[in-house]
Structures are given as structure tokens and as C-alpha cells.
Write a protein that holds these residues in place. Structure first.
Motif, mmCIF file in Angstrom:
data_model
loop_
_atom_site.group_PDB
_atom_site.id
_atom_site.type_symbol
_atom_site.label_atom_id
_atom_site.label_comp_id
_atom_site.label_asym_id
_atom_site.label_seq_id
_atom_site.Cartn_x
_atom_site.Cartn_y
_atom_site.Cartn_z
ATOM 1 N N UNK A 193 -3.449 -7.870 0.257
ATOM 2 C CA UNK A 193 -3.887 -7.344 -1.029
ATOM 3 C C UNK A 193 -2.963 -7.819 -2.148
ATOM 4 N N UNK A 194 -1.661 -7.815 -1.875
ATOM 5 C CA UNK A 194 -0.688 -8.324 -2.855
ATOM 6 C C UNK A 194 -0.963 -9.789 -3.185
ATOM 7 N N UNK A 195 -1.215 -10.605 -2.156
ATOM 8 C CA UNK A 195 -1.476 -12.030 -2.381
ATOM 9 C C UNK A 195 -2.731 -12.230 -3.227
ATOM 10 N N UNK A 196 -3.766 -11.471 -2.931
ATOM 11 C CA UNK A 196 -5.022 -11.591 -3.671
ATOM 12 C C UNK A 196 -4.839 -11.220 -5.137
ATOM 13 N N UNK A 197 -4.192 -10.108 -5.384
ATOM 14 C CA UNK A 197 -4.006 -9.668 -6.764
ATOM 15 C C UNK A 197 -3.076 -10.609 -7.530
ATOM 16 N N UNK A 198 -2.072 -11.150 -6.848
ATOM 17 C CA UNK A 198 -1.190 -12.121 -7.500
ATOM 18 C C UNK A 198 -1.979 -13.356 -7.911
ATOM 19 N N UNK A 199 -2.865 -13.824 -7.025
ATOM 20 C CA UNK A 199 -3.693 -14.978 -7.358
ATOM 21 C C UNK A 199 -4.573 -14.717 -8.566
ATOM 22 N N UNK A 233 0.628 0.653 -2.412
ATOM 23 C CA UNK A 233 0.927 -0.113 -1.203
ATOM 24 C C UNK A 233 2.414 -0.058 -0.873
ATOM 25 N N UNK A 234 3.262 -0.024 -1.900
ATOM 26 C CA UNK A 234 4.708 0.103 -1.655
ATOM 27 C C UNK A 234 5.020 1.442 -0.988
ATOM 28 N N UNK A 235 4.355 2.487 -1.428
ATOM 29 C CA UNK A 235 4.559 3.801 -0.821
ATOM 30 C C UNK A 235 4.053 3.825 0.616
ATOM 31 N N UNK A 236 2.903 3.173 0.857
ATOM 32 C CA UNK A 236 2.376 3.107 2.224
ATOM 33 C C UNK A 236 3.316 2.342 3.133
ATOM 34 N N UNK A 237 3.839 1.214 2.654
ATOM 35 C CA UNK A 237 4.767 0.425 3.460
ATOM 36 C C UNK A 237 6.030 1.210 3.786
ATOM 37 N N UNK A 238 6.479 2.009 2.833
ATOM 38 C CA UNK A 238 7.676 2.811 3.083
ATOM 39 C C UNK A 238 7.421 3.847 4.170
ATOM 40 N N UNK A 239 6.232 4.458 4.137
ATOM 41 C CA UNK A 239 5.891 5.470 5.139
ATOM 42 C C UNK A 239 5.702 4.834 6.514
ATOM 43 N N UNK A 240 5.049 3.667 6.533
ATOM 44 C CA UNK A 240 4.798 2.980 7.797
ATOM 45 C C UNK A 240 6.099 2.495 8.419
ATOM 46 N N UNK A 261 -5.567 7.169 2.419
ATOM 47 C CA UNK A 261 -6.687 7.739 1.662
ATOM 48 C C UNK A 261 -6.459 7.596 0.160
ATOM 49 N N UNK A 262 -5.236 7.778 -0.294
ATOM 50 C CA UNK A 262 -4.928 7.582 -1.718
ATOM 51 C C UNK A 262 -5.198 6.144 -2.123
ATOM 52 N N UNK A 263 -4.773 5.207 -1.282
ATOM 53 C CA UNK A 263 -4.995 3.794 -1.560
ATOM 54 C C UNK A 263 -6.481 3.467 -1.537
ATOM 55 N N UNK A 264 -7.206 4.024 -0.596
ATOM 56 C CA UNK A 264 -8.638 3.741 -0.472
ATOM 57 C C UNK A 264 -9.390 4.149 -1.731
ATOM 58 N N UNK A 265 -9.115 5.334 -2.237
ATOM 59 C CA UNK A 265 -9.809 5.829 -3.429
ATOM 60 C C UNK A 265 -9.537 4.923 -4.627
ATOM 61 N N UNK A 270 -11.266 0.248 -8.119
ATOM 62 C CA UNK A 270 -10.850 -1.022 -8.727
ATOM 63 C C UNK A 270 -11.800 -2.151 -8.353
ATOM 64 N N UNK A 271 -12.113 -2.277 -7.067
ATOM 65 C CA UNK A 271 -12.977 -3.361 -6.626
ATOM 66 C C UNK A 271 -14.367 -3.248 -7.252
ATOM 67 N N UNK A 272 -14.891 -2.041 -7.304
ATOM 68 C CA UNK A 272 -16.222 -1.838 -7.865
ATOM 69 C C UNK A 272 -16.251 -2.198 -9.347
ATOM 70 N N UNK A 273 -15.237 -1.766 -10.091
ATOM 71 C CA UNK A 273 -15.178 -2.079 -11.519
ATOM 72 C C UNK A 273 -15.059 -3.586 -11.740
ATOM 73 N N UNK A 274 -14.211 -4.245 -10.966
ATOM 74 C CA UNK A 274 -14.043 -5.690 -11.122
ATOM 75 C C UNK A 274 -15.347 -6.423 -10.820
#
Length: 299
Positions: A193-199, A233-240, A261-265, A270-274
Motif C-alpha cells: 500500500x505504501x509503494x502504491x501511494x508513493x507512486x 499502517x504504521x500503527x498496524x505494523x507496530x502492533x503486529x 478494521x480501522x484501516x479497512x474503513x 479512500x479507494x472509492x473516492x479516488x
């Protein structure tokens, strides 16, 4: 597996950007094309895979526990250069057969994620091989199965949706701790996801800003959403946990589930709006090819 059955899966896979039904519905599949060890001809086989980090994937030569290795394994041992189709991207890779502790650790991760692999090993006296496919870096734009930039964006978005749905289901089935492979799946998703958004930030958005100044408010909002999703995603990575192979870093599935679930919402909004705002512009008759070239090289 009979060739006609394989061919049916291959055709369905290619027609539906990697999605198939039947016994493989919801599975992580790739199409692996190898060069025949004796014939030198190219052969394509659908195989299950596991993420291994850094863009690599693992495939397991189980042959459903048959006494002999599958043909595709003999092929890649003889010719390690292979082609991988993910459903969105097609790329070249180098196959490496894992040995010793590296093989055992990778196979244990697979068994933890799906006990069926242990059943296959129990059926045969051979040690089932595990192969890592290392993506070969490319200087050019990715080989994407899309006819327009808008379709490309849609394919990428839908792939993220499918993977996130798989991760959510896996977390729902997790035991008291999160398994190593599931943690790798989470971290791989975050990196992708990071790579995609950076692109998008460095290629597609600047192109659209130059060619369509009226999109400035939309692009500003999308950039802000990228920053918010990066925080999630940074928060998810920290938890994982930073090291998914470290048993001491076991994560609480309930905590991870809440973060996912927070990330999913946020991501779905975001994806739908884009898609609503940008796909009609990207697929307009003028400029879409240039946009595809600009954005494709950055993903």
C-alpha cells in the motif's frame, strides 16, 4: 492435476484479474510459467503462494502429497528463470529452492497458516520442497494486464480489497496469538500500500495536477488521505511487530483485528473516492496513455 483442469483455472484467472472460484476460491494463487527441463517448452501452472517479504513469494511443491515432485519443480530446478502472473502484474523471477533450516522454517509457517500442508507431507516419504521466487528488478514500467490507466487503478484497488479481506478472515480464525505467516501477510500488505501511494504521489498526481488544474481540491484530499492511511499502517505494523519471525513478538489478534478494521474503513472510503473522481479523467480519450506511462513507472 489434469492439464484440462489446470487450463480451466488458468483461463479463469486471466479473465478475472486473479480471481477464481471452485476449490481455489479465496486462495492466494499465482500462475507460474517454467521452462521444461527436457523439452525446453514453456509451461504454465496455477500454484498457491505465501508472501515472504521484500516482494518475494514462496511456493510449495506438494503435488498433494504425491510420491514424486511435480513437473514444474523439476523445470525450475533446471531453469530457475520463471515468469509469475499475479492477476494484476506479470514479472520475471528467479527460483531458489530452500534447504535446511530455511526450508523448515518456511514450511512451518505454511503449516501454521494452513494445516493441509502437513497432511500432504504426511502422505509422502519425500521432503516437500519449498521454493522462494525472487522478483527480478525492472527499469521499465510494470507489465500490467489493463487496457487503460483507469482500469489499472481499478485492478490495483480491487487487489488490495481482496488481500485485505483475506487478512481479516485469517485474523478472525487466529488462535490466542498471531501466527508468523499472518504477521508477514499484514506487513506485506502495508508495504504494498505504501509503494502504491508513493507512486501516485510522485507520478500520477503531479501529471493530473498539470493537465487538469480543476482537480486540485481532489488531489489535495487524496494526498491528505494518503498521510492518514500511512499513520494507520504504521500503527498496524507496530502492533503486529517489526520481526514476524520472532516468537517473542507475538501479537494479540484482538488488537490487530481492531487496527485492521480501522484501516479497512479508511482505505475503502479512500479507494472509492479516488475511483469516482479520477477514473473518468484517466480514461478520457486524451492524455490517458501519458498518464499510464507516468504512473506505471512509479508503482
Amino acid at each position: 492435476m489434469p492439464n484440462d483442469f489446470n487450463q480451466q483455472i488458468i483461463e479463469e484467472f486471466r479473465a478475472n484479474a486473479g480471481e477464481v472460484g471452485g476449490p481455489f476460491e479465496g486462495a492466494r494463487l499465482i500462475l507460474l510459467t517454467t521452462t521444461g527441463a527436457r523439452s525446453g517448452e514453456r509451461h504454465t501452472t496455477p500454484v498457491a503462494y505465501f508472501a515472504d517479504g521484500d516482494g518475494d513469494v514462496l511456493v510449495i511443491a506438494s503435488a498433494a502429497g504425491a510420491p514424486k515432485h511435480p513437473d514444474w519443480f523439476h523445470n525450475l530446478v533446471a531453469h530457475p528463470q520463471v515468469t509469475v502472473e499475479s492477476g494484476v502484474f506479470t514479472y520475471e523471477a528467479t527460483a531458489e529452492v530452500l534447504a535446511g533450516a530455511a526450508r523448515d522454517d518456511a514450511f512451518a509457517r505454511a503449516v501454521e497458516a494452513d494445516p493441509g500442508w502437513a497432511d500432504y507431507q504426511a502422505r509422502t516419504s519425500r521432503v516437500i520442497p519449498v521454493v522462494v521466487l525472487h522478483q527480478v528488478p525492472s527499469d521499465g514500467p510494470p507489465n500490467v494486464g489493463a487496457s487503460s490507466m483507469g482500469q489499472y487503478v481499478q485492478l490495483i484497488h480491487d487487489a488490495f480489497r481482496r488481500e485485505l479481506a483475506l487478512i481479516r478472515a485469517e485474523i478472525g480464525n487466529a488462535g490466542p496469538t498471531l501466527g508468523a505467516q499472518l504477521r508477514i501477510n499484514c506487513l506485506t500488505f502495508c508495504q504494498g500500500l505504501h509503494n502504491h501511494h508513493t507512486g501516485e504521489d510522485i507520478a500520477m498526481f503531479p501529471f493530473l495536477a498539470d493537465s487538469h488544474p480543476e482537480l486540485a481540491p481532489v488531489l489535495d484530499r487524496l494526498r491528505e488521505e494518503h498521510e492518514r492511511i500511512a499513520e494507520l499502517t504504521a500503527e498496524l505494523k507496530q502492533v503486529v511487530g517489526a520481526d514476524p519471525t520472532d516468537p517473542a513478538g507475538s501479537a494479540d489478534p484482538a488488537h490487530v483485528r481492531a487496527e485492521v478494521e480501522r484501516l479497512t474503513i479508511a482505505l475503502e472510503a479512500h479507494l472509492t473516492y479516488e475511483e469516482e473522481q479520477l477514473i473518468p479523467v484517466l480514461d478520457a480519450p486524451t492524455g490517458s496513455a501519458r498518464a499510464a506511462g507516468s504512473a506505471g513507472s512509479a508503482h
